[in-house]
Write a protein that holds these residues in place. Sequence first.
Motif, PDB file in Angstrom:
ATOM      1  N   ASN A 180       6.049 -26.020 -23.265  1.00 31.46           N
ATOM      2  CA  ASN A 180       5.710 -24.662 -23.671  1.00 31.46           C
ATOM      3  C   ASN A 180       6.958 -23.946 -24.165  1.00 31.46           C
ATOM      4  O   ASN A 180       7.875 -23.685 -23.396  1.00 31.46           O
ATOM      5  N   PRO A 181       7.021 -23.602 -25.459  1.00 31.08           N
ATOM      6  CA  PRO A 181       8.227 -22.986 -26.019  1.00 31.08           C
ATOM      7  C   PRO A 181       8.533 -21.612 -25.447  1.00 31.08           C
ATOM      8  O   PRO A 181       9.651 -21.132 -25.577  1.00 31.08           O
ATOM      9  N   VAL A 182       7.549 -20.953 -24.838  1.00 34.40           N
ATOM     10  CA  VAL A 182       7.787 -19.626 -24.260  1.00 34.40           C
ATOM     11  C   VAL A 182       8.856 -19.696 -23.177  1.00 34.40           C
ATOM     12  O   VAL A 182       9.622 -18.749 -22.976  1.00 34.40           O
ATOM     13  N   PHE A 183       8.928 -20.807 -22.482  1.00 35.77           N
ATOM     14  CA  PHE A 183       9.885 -20.947 -21.391  1.00 35.77           C
ATOM     15  C   PHE A 183      11.213 -21.553 -21.835  1.00 35.77           C
ATOM     16  O   PHE A 183      12.149 -21.619 -21.036  1.00 35.77           O
ATOM     17  N   LEU A 191      11.086 -20.977 -33.458  1.00 32.55           N
ATOM     18  CA  LEU A 191      10.389 -21.310 -34.701  1.00 32.55           C
ATOM     19  C   LEU A 191       8.929 -21.610 -34.415  1.00 32.55           C
ATOM     20  O   LEU A 191       8.029 -21.133 -35.115  1.00 32.55           O
ATOM     21  N   ARG A 192       8.661 -22.373 -33.376  1.00 37.63           N
ATOM     22  CA  ARG A 192       7.282 -22.708 -32.998  1.00 37.63           C
ATOM     23  C   ARG A 192       6.490 -21.462 -32.628  1.00 37.63           C
ATOM     24  O   ARG A 192       5.291 -21.357 -32.926  1.00 37.63           O
ATOM     25  N   ARG A 221       4.034 -13.216 -37.863  1.00 37.58           N
ATOM     26  CA  ARG A 221       4.653 -13.976 -36.780  1.00 37.58           C
ATOM     27  C   ARG A 221       3.612 -14.548 -35.815  1.00 37.58           C
ATOM     28  O   ARG A 221       3.732 -15.700 -35.386  1.00 37.58           O
ATOM     29  N   ALA A 222       2.614 -13.760 -35.486  1.00 42.54           N
ATOM     30  CA  ALA A 222       1.572 -14.262 -34.587  1.00 42.54           C
ATOM     31  C   ALA A 222       0.777 -15.374 -35.256  1.00 42.54           C
ATOM     32  O   ALA A 222       0.403 -16.369 -34.621  1.00 42.54           O
ATOM     33  N   VAL A 223       0.515 -15.228 -36.559  1.00 44.07           N
ATOM     34  CA  VAL A 223      -0.194 -16.268 -37.304  1.00 44.07           C
ATOM     35  C   VAL A 223       0.626 -17.543 -37.328  1.00 44.07           C
ATOM     36  O   VAL A 223       0.108 -18.651 -37.096  1.00 44.07           O
ATOM     37  N   LEU A 226       0.558 -19.346 -34.037  1.00 40.73           N
ATOM     38  CA  LEU A 226      -0.705 -20.072 -33.832  1.00 40.73           C
ATOM     39  C   LEU A 226      -0.714 -21.359 -34.653  1.00 40.73           C
ATOM     40  O   LEU A 226      -1.085 -22.433 -34.144  1.00 40.73           O
ATOM     41  N   GLU A 227      -0.307 -21.266 -35.915  1.00 38.78           N
ATOM     42  CA  GLU A 227      -0.302 -22.435 -36.788  1.00 38.78           C
ATOM     43  C   GLU A 227       0.656 -23.517 -36.296  1.00 38.78           C
ATOM     44  O   GLU A 227       0.389 -24.711 -36.446  1.00 38.78           O
ATOM     45  N   ARG A 228       1.772 -23.095 -35.705  1.00 38.72           N
ATOM     46  CA  ARG A 228       2.780 -24.054 -35.243  1.00 38.72           C
ATOM     47  C   ARG A 228       2.557 -24.498 -33.808  1.00 38.72           C
ATOM     48  O   ARG A 228       3.312 -25.324 -33.294  1.00 38.72           O
TER      49      ARG A 228
END
Length: 248
Positions: A180-183, A191-192, A221-223, A226-228
């Motif tokens: 999970n890139p958030v962490f 980038l993800r 950015r939110a789009v 989601l795409e990445r």
Amino acid sequence: MQTATKETQVTQVDWRALAQQLFPQGHEIVEQDNFLSGSAKVDGVTVAVIGTTGHTPIGIEIALAQAAAILDTVREHPGRPIVILVDTQGQRLRHRDEMLGINSYMAHLGKCVELARRYGHRVIGLVYDQALSGGFITSGLIADACYALPDATIRVMGLPAMARITKVPEERLTELARSNPVFAPGPENYLRMGGVADIWSGDLAQALRTALAEDRSADRRAVAGLERGGRKLAQRVIDAVADDVPLK
């Protein structure tokens, strides 16, 4: 403490060398107390440049200096693009800054960036060294688009500090960071998530020219997240709120 300081100095990126790569047509950027300001040429067009260096923390003085530079650009050079060079260890953690209301100073800086945007200024951020926490949010991250160099360090909070705050074991957070890139820190993870539009390598001058030419009037950015596959719910929540329907 001396060892940590010595290591920090070794890993710092020379902003002058970076400026030569970004602005081969020349620049008039000056450094004063780790604050960068001036102008440069990109394809014959003058751009305003502000930023920080030396991993400096963002205190009230630098927040005000950046805000003043942006307002001066809006007032004296209508429509001039603004490039923000980011190298900061985050918000300055001093009792003095907190008592003087550092949050208000940083909010003021963010409002100045938004004012410039509304007056037709293209705002581009580039993380060339460090970008941590609040010092990053009100500079590069609030730009029309934020980019990063491959070796840049980007994070909101280190995992050890996150473990102390959330009371979640660091081992568990380390495990979560693998998927999970958030962490997880680093430009690839941002980038993800869509926070970083692209990671620049090779011809930095051409990368900057391309970034300034792109239409970033809509916040995607939110789009992109989601795409990445880095932020799977942000755009869905935005759509649900906009359409006034339950989140599925």
